[in-house]
Design an enzyme around this catalytic site. Structure first.
Site, PDB file in Angstrom:
ATOM      1  N   CYS A 199      33.847 -25.273 -57.820  1.00 50.28           N
ATOM      2  CA  CYS A 199      33.393 -24.009 -58.405  1.00 50.28           C
ATOM      3  C   CYS A 199      34.500 -22.982 -58.604  1.00 50.28           C
ATOM      4  O   CYS A 199      34.274 -21.943 -59.220  1.00 50.28           O
ATOM      5  CB  CYS A 199      32.309 -23.394 -57.522  1.00 50.28           C
TER       6      CYS A 199
ATOM      7  N   CYS B 167      30.302 -26.055 -50.332  1.00 44.72           N
ATOM      8  CA  CYS B 167      30.817 -24.714 -50.050  1.00 44.72           C
ATOM      9  C   CYS B 167      31.410 -24.641 -48.640  1.00 44.72           C
ATOM     10  O   CYS B 167      32.350 -23.883 -48.395  1.00 44.72           O
ATOM     11  CB  CYS B 167      29.706 -23.684 -50.190  1.00 44.72           C
TER      12      CYS B 167
HETATM   13 FE1  FES Z   1      31.509 -21.861 -54.787  1.00 42.06          FE
HETATM   14 FE2  FES Z   1      29.658 -22.023 -52.936  1.00 42.06          FE
HETATM   15  S1  FES Z   1      29.379 -22.118 -55.086  1.00 42.06           S
HETATM   16  S2  FES Z   1      31.780 -21.929 -52.666  1.00 42.06           S
END
Ligand code: FES
Length: 128
Positions: free
Chosen positions: A33, A102
């Site tokens: 992400c 995450c």
């Molecule tokens: Fe990026 Fe959780 S969506 S660290």
């Protein structure tokens, strides 16, 4: 989506901030992400005397950093190295499956910080 423990650590993160004279500072990014976590370590006699974090990421990433830093404070480097994102997630009472990645940020940042310290000390980095 998140349980009460996760929400508590997200809203009241432990060990947030920076250490100006840290023995190791690293920042890692999530390939999934692009969010980032920065970890600061102060190390004395092979133990993590202090740890702080700055996370630019989602609630799960912030809660994981908060819990992970609580779990390694006062531990030896060997103990801290062994901390897995699964243990952090379990300590948080579980993260949703799609949010497990995450918690990898904190694990990776802690390991990189330990290895940066080892390098600074002229020691071989750990691999596994
Ligand atoms: Fe990026 Fe959780 S969506 S660290």
């Amino acid at each position: 989506m998140y349980n009460d423990i996760v929400m508590d650590h997200f809203q009241h993160p432990r060990n947030g901030g920076e250490i100006t004279d840290a023995d190791a500072v690293v920042e890692v990014g999530s390939p999934e992400c692009g969010d980032t976590t920065k970890i600061y370590l102060t190390i004395r006699d092979n133990r993590i005397e202090d740890v702080k974090f700055q996370t630019l990421g989602c609630a799960a990433a912030i809660a994981s950093s908060s819990m992970a830093t609580e779990m390694i404070k006062g531990k030896t480097l060997e103990e801290a190295w062994k901390l897995t994102n699964r243990q952090v997630s379990d300590a948080l009472g579980g993260l949703p499956e799609k949010k497990l990645h995450c918690s990898v940020l904190a694990e990776g940042a802690i390991r990189e910080a330990i290895n940066q310290y080892r390098k600074n000390m002229g020691l071989e980095p750990w691999t596994e």
